[in-house]
Design an enzyme around this catalytic site. Structure first.
Site, short mmCIF file in Angstrom:
data_model
loop_
_atom_site.label_atom_id
_atom_site.label_comp_id
_atom_site.label_asym_id
_atom_site.label_seq_id
_atom_site.Cartn_x
_atom_site.Cartn_y
_atom_site.Cartn_z
N LYS A 187 -0.40 102.12 19.36
CA LYS A 187 -1.83 102.43 19.43
C LYS A 187 -2.41 101.75 20.67
O LYS A 187 -2.61 100.54 20.69
CB LYS A 187 -2.58 101.92 18.19
N GLU A 262 -0.56 88.04 20.34
CA GLU A 262 -0.86 87.54 21.69
C GLU A 262 -2.37 87.65 21.85
O GLU A 262 -2.89 88.76 21.98
CB GLU A 262 -0.16 88.40 22.74
N CYS A 296 -5.98 87.74 30.14
CA CYS A 296 -5.95 86.78 29.02
C CYS A 296 -5.68 85.37 29.51
O CYS A 296 -6.21 84.41 28.97
CB CYS A 296 -4.90 87.20 28.01
N GLU A 395 -14.22 82.65 25.55
CA GLU A 395 -13.56 83.54 26.51
C GLU A 395 -14.59 84.56 27.00
O GLU A 395 -15.17 85.30 26.20
CB GLU A 395 -12.40 84.26 25.83
#
Ligand code: NAP
Length: 491
Positions: A187, A262, A296, A395
C-alpha cells in the site's frame, strides 16, 4: 531529448489502477482519488482507490502465489530474477525518476541520481542474499541423530509506505521480502502511488509470477486498517509517522502479526569547535535541506559548540539564503515543493509556533511559489531556540532547522538524547576518540561521523525509542522476513 541543462520532458504514467494477481483492475467500488503534481498544483491522474474488498482480492492472490511457481522456484532462481528486475529498473531510470519527481516534487537531480539508483541497489543487494539464507545444524542432546533449523518465509507481507521516498521505501521492503520467498501486498502513500504501480508492472514484464507483488493504493485508514486486520497477512512492514505506527501496532495485536516499524525522527547533528567547519556547514545544510527536509533522518536539530556557534550559524545562513526553490524537473534545481498544500501548512504553522515561543527566524520562514504555483517554501533556520520549545521537540518534516548552542560534550549528548525519537544523529569533530565516545553515547539507530544522510543497502537502518523497531537493509533485515523452525530427527 533533455540535456542536463534543459527541463526534462514528462514521464510515462502507469495505468493508475490496482495491480492484483499480475493484472490491472479497477477498485470493486469504482472509487478513485487524484494524484497531484505539487509543483504545478495540477492533477497527474485519477488513481483507483482500493477498499477492504480489494485488499481481500490482493491478499488472496498473494496467498495463492506462495504455492504457485514462486513457491517452488529455487532460491538461486529467485535471486537471479530479482537481479534482472534491478537491471530493468536501472535501464528505465530516466522514466521512473521523472515520475517520482512529478508525483512527489523532489528535484530530478535527487530522483535520478539517488532514489532510482538506491532502489536498484537494494534489489541487487537482496538478490545476492536469496540463496544464502540458511538454517544451522545443531549439536544434538537427547535421542536424536540430527537437529537442525530451517529459515522459512513468513508468508504474505503487507508493506505500507510513506510519501517522502516512495520508490526507495517500497524497495527496502519488497526486495528483502521477495529474497526470502514471501509474497507482498503493497500500500503506497496516497500522495505518491505512481512509481509503486509502475514498478509492479515492470517486475511482471520481467517475469515475476502473478500475485507475488500486488499494489493497492487507497486511503490509509481503509486500506491500511484492512491489511493490518487481515487474518491471512502474516507480517506488516510499516514506514510512516510514529502516531500511525502506534495504531498499526495496536491493530496487529489481535492477529499477532510480525511487525517492523520505521517511524519518525528529530535527529541531532552535533558540531564541535574542533570540526572542519567547511565540512560541518555543508553537512548541516544537506542534513536538513536535502529532500526538502521531508526526510525521516533529517538533521533537524543542530547543536553547535558555543565558541564557534556564531561563525557556523552565519555561514550556514549565508549558504541557505542562496538556496532558491525551483522547477523540480530542472536538473539544476536543489529545492522542490513540499509534497502537498497540507504539508506546507503544517510546516509553516510550526514556524509560527517557533516565533510565538521566542525563536528567531534567521533565514526563510515564508511560503514561496515558482511561476505563481506550487507548494514551495523557503529553506528556514530558527535561532534562539531552547530544547523545551515545540520546534525542538516535534518532527516538523520540512526544510526547517533549529540551532542550539552547547558548552560540553556531555551537555550535547544529554540534549541530543532528550527526545522521544532515536533514528539518526551526526557528529562533527577531528578528535577521533571523542567522535567514537559520542557515537556510543547517542541513542540512535544510525550515527554519522563527519558525514550526514548517507545510506547503504548493506548497513541496517532503523530506530531506537519511538522511532520504531526492527531494521531495514543489511543482513539484519532478513531476520524480519523469515521464521525459524527447529527440526529434531529421532534415532
Ligand atoms: P503516515 O501518515 O504515518 O503514513 C504512512 C503510510 O501509512 C501511508 O501509506 C498512509 O496512507 C498509511 N496509513 C495512514 N493511516 C493508516 C492506518 N490507520 N493504518 C495503516 N496505514 C495507515 O506518514 P507519512 O506522512 O506518509 O510519512 C511521513 C512520516 O514517515 C514521518 O513521520 C517520517 O519520519 C516517517 N518516515 C520514517 C522513515 C524511517 O525509515 N524511519 C522513513 C521515511 C519516513 P495514506 O497515505 O493513504 O494516508
Amino acid at each position: 531529448m533533455a540535456t542536463e541543462t534543459q527541463p526534462a520532458p514528462t514521464a510515462t504514467l502507469p495505468p493508475c489502477k490496482l495491480w492484483i494477481g499480475g493484472a490491472w483492475v479497477d477498485a470493486a467500488s469504482g472509487a478513485t482519488f487524484t494524484s497531484e503534481n505539487p509543483a504545478t498544483e495540477e492533477p497527474l491522474c485519477e488513481v483507483a482507490a482500493a477498499g477492504a474488498a480489494d485488499v481481500d482480492r490482493a491478499v488472496a492472490a498473494a496467498r495463492e502465489a506462495l504455492t504457485g511457481p514462486w513457491g517452488t522456484m529455487s532460491a538461486r532462481e529467485r535471486g537471479t530474477l530479482l537481479w534482472k528486475i534491478a537491471d530493468a529498473l536501472e535501464a528505465r531510470n530516466a522514466d521512473f525518476a521523472r515520475l517520482e519527481t512529478l508525483d512527489n516534487g523532489k528535484p530530478i537531480f535527487e530522483s535520478r541520481y539517488v532514489d532510482v539508483p538506491a532502489a536498484v541497489d537494494a534489489l541487487r543487494y537482496f538478490a545476492g542474499w536469496a540463496d544464502k539464507i540458511a538454517g544451522e545444524t545443531l549439536p544434538s542432546h537427547g535421542p536424536f541423530v540430527l537437529t537442525y533449523t530451517l529459515r522459512e518465509p513468513v508468508g504474505v507481507v503487507a508493506a505500507i509506505t510513506p510519501w517522502n521516498f516512495p520508490l526507495i521505501q517500497a524497495l527496502w521492503k519488497i526486495a528483502p521480502a521477495l529474497a526470502c520467498g514471501n509474497t507482498v501486498v503493497h500500500k503506497p502513500a496516497s500522495y505518491t502511488p505512481l512509481t509503486a504501480l509502475k514498478f509492479a508492472e515492470l517486475a511482471g514484464e520481467v517475469g515475476l509470477p502473478p500475485g507475488v507483488l500486488n499494489v493497492v493504493p487507497g486511503g490509509g485508514a481503509e486500506v491500511g486498517n484492512a491489511l493490518v486486520a487481515h487474518p491471512h497477512v502474516a507480517k506488516i512492514s510499516f514506514t510512516g509517522s510514529t502516531e500511525v505506527g502506534k495504531q498499526v501496532m495496536r491493530g496487529a495485536a489481535d492477529t499477532m502479526k510480525r511487525l517492523t516499524l520505521e517511524l519518525g525522527g528529530k535527529s541531532p547533528n552535533i558540531v564541535f569547535a574542533d570540526a572542519d567547519l567547511d565540512a560541518a556547514v555543508k553537512g548541516a545544510y544537506n542534513g536538513i535541506f536535502y529532500g526538502k527536509g521531508e526526510v525521516c533522518a533529517a538533521g533537524s536539530r543542530l547543536f553547535v559548540e558555543k565558541s564557534v556557534y556564531g561563525e557556523l550559524l552565519e555561514r550556514l545562513v549565508e549558504r541557505t539564503k542562496k538556496l532558491e526553490p525551483g522547477d523540480p524537473l530542472h536538473p539544476k534545481t536543489r529545492l522542490g515543493p513540499l509534497v502537498s498544500a497540507k504539508q506546507r501548512e503544517t510546516v509553516l504553522s510550526y514556524v509560527e509556533t517557533g516565533r510565538r515561543e521566542g525563536a528567531k527566524v534567521v533565514a526563510g520562514g515564508e511560503a514561496a511559489s515558482v511561476g505563481g504555483k506550487g507548494y514551495f517554501m523557503q529553506p528556514t533556520i530558527l535561532d534562539e531556540v531552547t530544547s523545551e520549545m515545540t520546534v525542538a521537540r516535534e518532527e516538523i518534516f520540512g526544510p526547517v532547522l533549529v540551532a542550539i548552542p552547547f558548552e560540553s560534550a556531555d551537555e550535547a549528548v544529554a540534549q541530543a538524547n532528550a527526545s522521544i525519537y532515536g533514528l539518526a544523529a551526526g557528529v562533527w569533530t577531528r578528535d577521533v576518540g571523542k567522535a567514537h565516545r559520542v557515537a556510543r553515547a547517542l541513542q540512535a539507530g544510525t550515527v554519522w561521523i563527519n558525514q550526514y544522510n548517507w545510506y547503504d543497502s548493506g548497513a541496517p537502518f532503523g530506530g531506537y525509542k519511538q522511532s520504531g523497531f526492527g531494521r531495514e537493509l543489511g543482513r539484519q533485515a532478513l531476520e524480519y522476513y523469515t521464521e525459524v523452525k527447529s527440526v529434531f530427527v529421532g534415532k
